[in-house]
Design a protein around this motif. Sequence first.
Motif, PDB file in Angstrom:
ATOM      1  N   LYS A  12       8.814  -3.021 -12.235  1.00  0.00           N
ATOM      2  CA  LYS A  12       7.598  -3.237 -11.445  1.00  0.00           C
ATOM      3  C   LYS A  12       7.114  -1.920 -10.838  1.00  0.00           C
ATOM      4  N   THR A  13       5.871  -1.957 -10.376  1.00  0.00           N
ATOM      5  CA  THR A  13       5.243  -0.799  -9.736  1.00  0.00           C
ATOM      6  C   THR A  13       4.595  -1.265  -8.449  1.00  0.00           C
ATOM      7  N   ILE A  14       4.808  -0.510  -7.376  1.00  0.00           N
ATOM      8  CA  ILE A  14       4.233  -0.846  -6.075  1.00  0.00           C
ATOM      9  C   ILE A  14       3.521   0.380  -5.507  1.00  0.00           C
ATOM     10  N   ALA A  15       2.405   0.154  -4.834  1.00  0.00           N
ATOM     11  CA  ALA A  15       1.632   1.255  -4.256  1.00  0.00           C
ATOM     12  C   ALA A  15       1.085   0.845  -2.897  1.00  0.00           C
ATOM     13  N   THR A  16       0.976   1.820  -2.007  1.00  0.00           N
ATOM     14  CA  THR A  16       0.410   1.557  -0.675  1.00  0.00           C
ATOM     15  C   THR A  16      -0.573   2.653  -0.287  1.00  0.00           C
ATOM     16  N   ILE A  17      -1.544   2.275   0.514  1.00  0.00           N
ATOM     17  CA  ILE A  17      -2.377   3.234   1.244  1.00  0.00           C
ATOM     18  C   ILE A  17      -1.954   3.136   2.693  1.00  0.00           C
ATOM     19  N   SER A  18      -1.636   4.274   3.296  1.00  0.00           N
ATOM     20  CA  SER A  18      -1.246   4.272   4.713  1.00  0.00           C
ATOM     21  C   SER A  18      -1.882   5.449   5.428  1.00  0.00           C
ATOM     22  N   THR A  19      -1.888   5.376   6.754  1.00  0.00           N
ATOM     23  CA  THR A  19      -2.334   6.516   7.542  1.00  0.00           C
ATOM     24  C   THR A  19      -1.231   7.561   7.545  1.00  0.00           C
ATOM     25  N   CYS A  20      -1.544   8.738   8.042  1.00  0.00           N
ATOM     26  CA  CYS A  20      -0.528   9.794   8.116  1.00  0.00           C
ATOM     27  C   CYS A  20       0.525   9.483   9.175  1.00  0.00           C
ATOM     28  N   HIS A  21       0.303   8.409   9.956  1.00  0.00           N
ATOM     29  CA  HIS A  21       1.282   7.984  10.960  1.00  0.00           C
ATOM     30  C   HIS A  21       2.138   6.809  10.465  1.00  0.00           C
ATOM     31  N   GLY A  22       1.860   6.312   9.259  1.00  0.00           N
ATOM     32  CA  GLY A  22       2.703   5.269   8.686  1.00  0.00           C
ATOM     33  C   GLY A  22       2.153   3.866   8.754  1.00  0.00           C
ATOM     34  N   GLN A  23       0.910   3.685   9.187  1.00  0.00           N
ATOM     35  CA  GLN A  23       0.311   2.354   9.244  1.00  0.00           C
ATOM     36  C   GLN A  23      -0.219   1.979   7.860  1.00  0.00           C
ATOM     37  N   ILE A  24       0.340   0.932   7.257  1.00  0.00           N
ATOM     38  CA  ILE A  24      -0.090   0.513   5.921  1.00  0.00           C
ATOM     39  C   ILE A  24      -1.376  -0.298   6.013  1.00  0.00           C
ATOM     40  N   MET A  25      -2.344   0.079   5.168  1.00  0.00           N
ATOM     41  CA  MET A  25      -3.636  -0.608   5.156  1.00  0.00           C
ATOM     42  C   MET A  25      -3.875  -1.415   3.893  1.00  0.00           C
ATOM     43  N   ALA A  26      -3.170  -1.066   2.817  1.00  0.00           N
ATOM     44  CA  ALA A  26      -3.326  -1.805   1.566  1.00  0.00           C
ATOM     45  C   ALA A  26      -2.040  -1.691   0.761  1.00  0.00           C
TER      46      ALA A  26
END
Length: 326
Positions: A12-26
Amino acid sequence: MHVLAIDGGGTKTIATISTCHGQIMALAETGKSNPTSMSFEHFTETITELINDLKRQQPQEFQHITKCHAGLSGVTENNNEKITYALLTSLLPKDCQLSLSNDGMNALYAGTLGQPGIVQISGTGAITLSIDASGRIERTAGWGYIFDDEGSGYDIGIRTLKVVFKAFDKRGPETLLTAAVLEYFRLHSVPEIIEVVYGEGHPRDTISPLSKVAIECAKRGDGEANTIIDQVCHVFYQSIDACYKKNPFADKQVKVVLAGGVFNELELFTKKLIAIDKKNSNQYDFVGAYSLPVGGAALAALNLPYNEAKLFIDQYDASMKKFLTN
Protein backbone atom coordinates in the motif's frame (compact mmCIF):
# COMPACT_ATOMS: atom_id res chain seq x y z
CA MET A 1 4.59 26.28 4.24
CA HIS A 2 3.13 22.77 3.93
CA VAL A 3 4.82 19.40 3.48
CA LEU A 4 3.72 16.42 1.42
CA ALA A 5 4.92 13.03 2.69
CA ILE A 6 4.57 9.81 0.68
CA ASP A 7 5.35 6.28 1.86
CA GLY A 8 4.92 3.57 -0.73
CA GLY A 9 5.67 -0.14 -0.66
CA GLY A 10 4.73 -3.42 -2.24
CA THR A 11 1.31 -3.52 -0.58
CA LYS A 12 0.00 0.00 0.00
CA THR A 13 0.89 3.68 -0.34
CA ILE A 14 -0.06 6.45 2.08
CA ALA A 15 0.40 10.21 1.75
CA THR A 16 -0.33 13.23 3.93
CA ILE A 17 -0.33 17.00 3.65
CA SER A 18 0.66 18.64 6.92
CA THR A 19 1.81 21.98 8.23
CA CYS A 20 5.45 22.48 9.15
CA HIS A 21 4.31 22.05 12.77
CA GLY A 22 2.83 18.58 12.18
CA GLN A 23 -0.90 19.30 11.79
CA ILE A 24 -2.29 16.89 9.18
CA MET A 25 -4.78 18.44 6.77
CA ALA A 26 -5.26 15.66 4.23
CA LEU A 27 -4.57 11.92 4.04
CA ALA A 28 -4.86 9.56 1.10
CA GLU A 29 -4.21 5.85 0.68
CA THR A 30 -3.98 3.58 -2.33
CA GLY A 31 -2.39 0.30 -3.43
CA LYS A 32 1.23 -0.61 -4.05
CA SER A 33 3.57 1.84 -5.78
CA ASN A 34 6.72 -0.15 -6.53
CA PRO A 35 7.80 0.82 -10.07
CA THR A 36 9.90 -2.35 -10.41
CA SER A 37 6.93 -4.68 -9.94
CA MET A 38 4.23 -2.87 -11.93
CA SER A 39 3.89 -1.37 -15.39
CA PHE A 40 4.82 2.28 -15.96
CA GLU A 41 1.19 3.00 -16.83
CA HIS A 42 -0.11 1.42 -13.63
CA PHE A 43 2.54 3.20 -11.54
CA THR A 44 1.69 6.56 -13.12
CA GLU A 45 -2.02 5.97 -12.54
CA THR A 46 -1.45 5.03 -8.88
CA ILE A 47 0.68 8.07 -8.04
CA THR A 48 -1.59 10.44 -9.98
CA GLU A 49 -4.67 9.11 -8.21
CA LEU A 50 -2.95 9.52 -4.83
CA ILE A 51 -1.93 13.14 -5.45
CA ASN A 52 -5.30 14.08 -6.96
CA ASP A 53 -7.07 12.62 -3.93
CA LEU A 54 -5.10 14.95 -1.65
CA LYS A 55 -5.76 17.86 -3.99
CA ARG A 56 -9.51 17.19 -3.94
CA GLN A 57 -9.51 17.18 -0.14
CA GLN A 58 -7.59 20.44 0.25
CA PRO A 59 -7.40 22.35 -3.07
CA GLN A 60 -6.26 25.60 -1.43
CA GLU A 61 -3.73 24.06 0.97
CA PHE A 62 -2.32 21.87 -1.82
CA GLN A 63 -1.04 24.96 -3.61
CA HIS A 64 0.97 25.91 -0.49
CA ILE A 65 3.02 22.68 -0.47
CA THR A 66 6.67 23.76 -0.55
CA LYS A 67 8.41 20.48 0.37
CA CYS A 68 7.77 16.87 -0.58
CA HIS A 69 9.56 13.64 0.15
CA ALA A 70 8.51 10.40 -1.49
CA GLY A 71 10.01 7.21 -0.11
CA LEU A 72 8.96 4.44 -2.48
CA SER A 73 9.99 0.82 -2.71
CA GLY A 74 12.07 0.23 -5.84
CA VAL A 75 12.38 3.91 -6.74
CA THR A 76 16.20 3.94 -6.65
CA GLU A 77 16.55 0.93 -8.97
CA ASN A 78 17.03 0.98 -12.75
CA ASN A 79 15.84 4.33 -14.13
CA ASN A 80 12.91 4.62 -11.73
CA GLU A 81 14.19 7.65 -9.81
CA LYS A 82 14.28 9.82 -12.94
CA ILE A 83 10.83 8.65 -14.04
CA THR A 84 9.30 9.19 -10.59
CA TYR A 85 10.88 12.62 -10.20
CA ALA A 86 9.45 13.75 -13.53
CA LEU A 87 6.00 12.36 -12.68
CA LEU A 88 5.78 14.01 -9.25
CA THR A 89 7.17 17.30 -10.55
CA SER A 90 4.33 17.41 -13.08
CA LEU A 91 1.75 16.87 -10.31
CA LEU A 92 3.09 19.17 -7.57
CA PRO A 93 3.06 22.97 -7.23
CA LYS A 94 5.72 24.65 -9.37
CA ASP A 95 8.24 25.65 -6.66
CA CYS A 96 7.90 22.58 -4.46
CA GLN A 97 11.23 21.09 -3.30
CA LEU A 98 11.09 17.37 -4.09
CA SER A 99 13.31 14.58 -2.77
CA LEU A 100 13.13 10.83 -3.37
CA SER A 101 14.44 7.73 -1.62
CA ASN A 102 13.83 4.06 -1.04
CA ASP A 103 10.98 3.58 1.46
CA GLY A 104 13.61 2.35 3.92
CA MET A 105 14.55 5.97 4.66
CA ASN A 106 10.98 6.63 5.84
CA ALA A 107 11.17 3.71 8.26
CA LEU A 108 14.61 4.79 9.50
CA TYR A 109 13.63 8.40 10.13
CA ALA A 110 10.41 7.26 11.83
CA GLY A 111 12.69 5.67 14.44
CA THR A 112 15.63 8.10 14.59
CA LEU A 113 13.60 11.29 13.99
CA GLY A 114 15.71 12.23 11.02
CA GLN A 115 19.06 11.32 12.55
CA PRO A 116 21.69 8.92 11.14
CA GLY A 117 21.31 5.22 11.87
CA ILE A 118 20.43 1.82 10.49
CA VAL A 119 17.02 0.36 9.77
CA GLN A 120 16.27 -3.35 9.56
CA ILE A 121 13.01 -3.83 7.73
CA SER A 122 11.23 -7.17 7.81
CA GLY A 123 7.76 -7.66 6.41
CA THR A 124 6.90 -9.86 3.47
CA GLY A 125 10.46 -9.06 2.32
CA ALA A 126 13.55 -7.84 4.20
CA ILE A 127 16.23 -5.21 3.63
CA THR A 128 18.80 -3.30 5.70
CA LEU A 129 19.55 0.38 5.10
CA SER A 130 22.00 2.82 6.73
CA ILE A 131 22.40 6.59 6.51
CA ASP A 132 25.41 8.37 8.00
CA ALA A 133 25.77 12.01 9.10
CA SER A 134 26.75 13.10 5.58
CA GLY A 135 23.56 11.60 4.14
CA ARG A 136 25.30 8.73 2.36
CA ILE A 137 22.99 5.73 1.98
CA GLU A 138 24.09 2.10 1.93
CA ARG A 139 22.04 -1.10 1.82
CA THR A 140 22.45 -4.83 2.28
CA ALA A 141 20.16 -7.79 1.53
CA GLY A 142 16.69 -7.49 0.06
CA TRP A 143 17.52 -9.04 -3.31
CA GLY A 144 14.22 -10.84 -3.72
CA TYR A 145 12.36 -13.76 -2.17
CA ILE A 146 13.65 -16.40 -4.61
CA PHE A 147 17.27 -16.29 -3.42
CA ASP A 148 17.45 -13.74 -0.58
CA ASP A 149 15.17 -11.76 1.78
CA GLU A 150 16.44 -13.81 4.71
CA GLY A 151 14.64 -12.89 7.92
CA SER A 152 11.51 -11.81 6.05
CA GLY A 153 8.03 -13.06 6.82
CA TYR A 154 8.35 -15.36 3.82
CA ASP A 155 11.69 -16.71 5.03
CA ILE A 156 10.33 -17.37 8.53
CA GLY A 157 7.30 -19.06 6.94
CA ILE A 158 9.55 -21.32 4.84
CA ARG A 159 11.62 -22.25 7.91
CA THR A 160 8.39 -23.01 9.77
CA LEU A 161 7.09 -25.35 7.07
CA LYS A 162 10.42 -27.18 6.92
CA VAL A 163 10.22 -27.85 10.65
CA VAL A 164 6.61 -29.05 10.37
CA PHE A 165 7.36 -31.46 7.52
CA LYS A 166 10.48 -32.80 9.27
CA ALA A 167 8.47 -33.40 12.43
CA PHE A 168 5.81 -35.22 10.41
CA ASP A 169 8.50 -37.44 8.81
CA LYS A 170 10.15 -38.08 12.19
CA ARG A 171 13.28 -36.38 10.80
CA GLY A 172 12.92 -33.73 13.49
CA PRO A 173 11.44 -33.24 16.96
CA GLU A 174 7.77 -32.69 17.69
CA THR A 175 6.77 -29.06 17.80
CA LEU A 176 3.81 -26.81 18.61
CA LEU A 177 4.24 -25.43 15.11
CA THR A 178 2.49 -28.46 13.58
CA ALA A 179 -0.84 -27.90 15.32
CA ALA A 180 -0.53 -24.12 14.95
CA VAL A 181 0.08 -24.28 11.18
CA LEU A 182 -2.79 -26.75 10.68
CA GLU A 183 -5.07 -24.51 12.70
CA TYR A 184 -4.00 -21.46 10.69
CA PHE A 185 -4.77 -23.19 7.38
CA ARG A 186 -7.83 -24.98 8.85
CA LEU A 187 -6.49 -28.38 7.82
CA HIS A 188 -6.58 -31.82 9.43
CA SER A 189 -3.23 -33.27 8.35
CA VAL A 190 0.25 -32.11 7.35
CA PRO A 191 0.13 -33.50 3.76
CA GLU A 192 -2.84 -31.21 3.03
CA ILE A 193 -0.50 -28.22 3.39
CA ILE A 194 0.99 -28.99 -0.03
CA GLU A 195 -2.29 -28.33 -1.81
CA VAL A 196 -2.68 -24.99 -0.03
CA VAL A 197 0.87 -23.80 -0.73
CA TYR A 198 0.72 -24.77 -4.41
CA GLY A 199 -2.85 -23.56 -4.83
CA GLU A 200 -4.21 -20.58 -6.73
CA GLY A 201 -2.54 -17.85 -4.68
CA HIS A 202 1.11 -16.82 -4.90
CA PRO A 203 3.17 -19.04 -2.55
CA ARG A 204 4.83 -15.97 -1.03
CA ASP A 205 1.46 -14.53 0.00
CA THR A 206 0.39 -17.90 1.41
CA ILE A 207 3.60 -18.61 3.32
CA SER A 208 4.57 -15.16 4.68
CA PRO A 209 1.77 -14.96 7.31
CA LEU A 210 3.17 -18.13 8.92
CA SER A 211 5.81 -15.86 10.48
CA LYS A 212 3.12 -14.81 12.97
CA VAL A 213 2.50 -18.48 13.79
CA ALA A 214 6.22 -19.05 14.43
CA ILE A 215 6.50 -15.94 16.60
CA GLU A 216 3.47 -16.92 18.68
CA CYS A 217 4.83 -20.44 19.22
CA ALA A 218 8.21 -18.99 20.19
CA LYS A 219 6.47 -16.85 22.83
CA ARG A 220 4.82 -20.04 24.12
CA GLY A 221 8.27 -21.56 24.61
CA ASP A 222 8.41 -23.98 21.68
CA GLY A 223 12.03 -24.98 21.09
CA GLU A 224 11.81 -25.32 17.30
CA ALA A 225 10.03 -21.97 16.94
CA ASN A 226 12.63 -20.27 19.13
CA THR A 227 15.39 -21.81 17.04
CA ILE A 228 13.82 -20.22 13.94
CA ILE A 229 13.70 -16.80 15.60
CA ASP A 230 17.28 -17.23 16.82
CA GLN A 231 18.36 -18.08 13.28
CA VAL A 232 16.73 -15.03 11.72
CA CYS A 233 18.10 -12.76 14.46
CA HIS A 234 21.61 -13.91 13.52
CA VAL A 235 20.71 -13.17 9.88
CA PHE A 236 19.50 -9.69 10.86
CA TYR A 237 22.64 -9.03 12.88
CA GLN A 238 24.89 -10.13 10.03
CA SER A 239 23.11 -7.79 7.61
CA ILE A 240 23.10 -4.89 10.10
CA ASP A 241 26.80 -5.35 10.77
CA ALA A 242 27.59 -5.49 7.04
CA CYS A 243 25.60 -2.30 6.47
CA TYR A 244 27.45 -0.62 9.34
CA LYS A 245 30.83 -1.55 7.85
CA LYS A 246 29.76 -0.19 4.46
CA ASN A 247 28.79 3.10 6.04
CA PRO A 248 30.81 3.60 9.27
CA PHE A 249 29.51 5.93 11.96
CA ALA A 250 31.38 8.23 14.33
CA ASP A 251 29.16 7.41 17.32
CA LYS A 252 30.19 4.53 19.58
CA GLN A 253 26.63 3.22 19.66
CA VAL A 254 24.44 3.37 16.56
CA LYS A 255 20.65 3.34 16.69
CA VAL A 256 19.10 0.42 14.78
CA VAL A 257 15.40 0.76 14.01
CA LEU A 258 13.44 -2.49 13.69
CA ALA A 259 10.55 -1.86 11.30
CA GLY A 260 7.93 -3.96 9.54
CA GLY A 261 5.26 -6.46 10.47
CA VAL A 262 7.66 -9.17 11.65
CA PHE A 263 8.75 -6.85 14.46
CA ASN A 264 5.26 -6.34 15.89
CA GLU A 265 6.50 -8.47 18.81
CA LEU A 266 9.42 -6.10 19.29
CA GLU A 267 10.59 -7.33 22.70
CA LEU A 268 11.11 -10.90 21.47
CA PHE A 269 13.54 -9.72 18.79
CA THR A 270 15.31 -6.96 20.73
CA LYS A 271 16.21 -9.35 23.57
CA LYS A 272 17.77 -11.82 21.15
CA LEU A 273 19.57 -9.14 19.13
CA ILE A 274 20.96 -7.47 22.26
CA ALA A 275 22.30 -10.85 23.42
CA ILE A 276 24.02 -11.37 20.07
CA ASP A 277 25.44 -7.85 20.14
CA LYS A 278 26.89 -8.33 23.64
CA LYS A 279 28.91 -11.27 22.33
CA ASN A 280 30.21 -9.14 19.47
CA SER A 281 30.71 -5.38 19.25
CA ASN A 282 28.10 -4.09 21.71
CA GLN A 283 27.67 -1.08 19.44
CA TYR A 284 23.97 -1.15 18.51
CA ASP A 285 20.93 0.36 20.19
CA PHE A 286 17.91 -1.61 18.97
CA VAL A 287 14.65 0.37 18.98
CA GLY A 288 11.20 0.28 17.46
CA ALA A 289 9.71 2.95 15.22
CA TYR A 290 8.64 6.18 16.93
CA SER A 291 6.08 7.00 14.27
CA LEU A 292 4.55 5.63 11.09
CA PRO A 293 6.88 5.52 8.06
CA VAL A 294 4.90 8.32 6.40
CA GLY A 295 5.89 10.49 9.38
CA GLY A 296 9.50 9.61 8.61
CA ALA A 297 8.91 10.81 5.05
CA ALA A 298 7.71 14.17 6.38
CA LEU A 299 10.88 14.46 8.49
CA ALA A 300 13.00 13.60 5.44
CA ALA A 301 11.38 16.51 3.60
CA LEU A 302 11.83 18.99 6.46
CA ASN A 303 15.36 18.05 7.62
CA LEU A 304 14.81 19.37 11.16
CA PRO A 305 17.18 19.33 14.15
CA TYR A 306 16.36 16.53 16.61
CA ASN A 307 14.44 18.65 19.16
CA GLU A 308 12.31 20.27 16.47
CA ALA A 309 11.77 16.90 14.80
CA LYS A 310 10.51 15.50 18.13
CA LEU A 311 8.00 18.34 18.49
CA PHE A 312 6.89 17.89 14.89
CA ILE A 313 6.37 14.13 15.09
CA ASP A 314 4.52 14.35 18.43
CA GLN A 315 2.04 16.74 16.83
CA TYR A 316 1.95 14.70 13.63
CA ASP A 317 1.12 11.46 15.47
CA ALA A 318 -1.53 13.13 17.61
CA SER A 319 -3.05 14.69 14.51
CA MET A 320 -2.96 11.36 12.70
CA LYS A 321 -4.97 9.68 15.50
CA LYS A 322 -7.61 12.43 15.36
CA PHE A 323 -7.67 12.34 11.58
CA LEU A 324 -8.25 8.58 11.47
CA THR A 325 -10.98 8.59 14.13
CA ASN A 326 -13.01 11.44 12.59
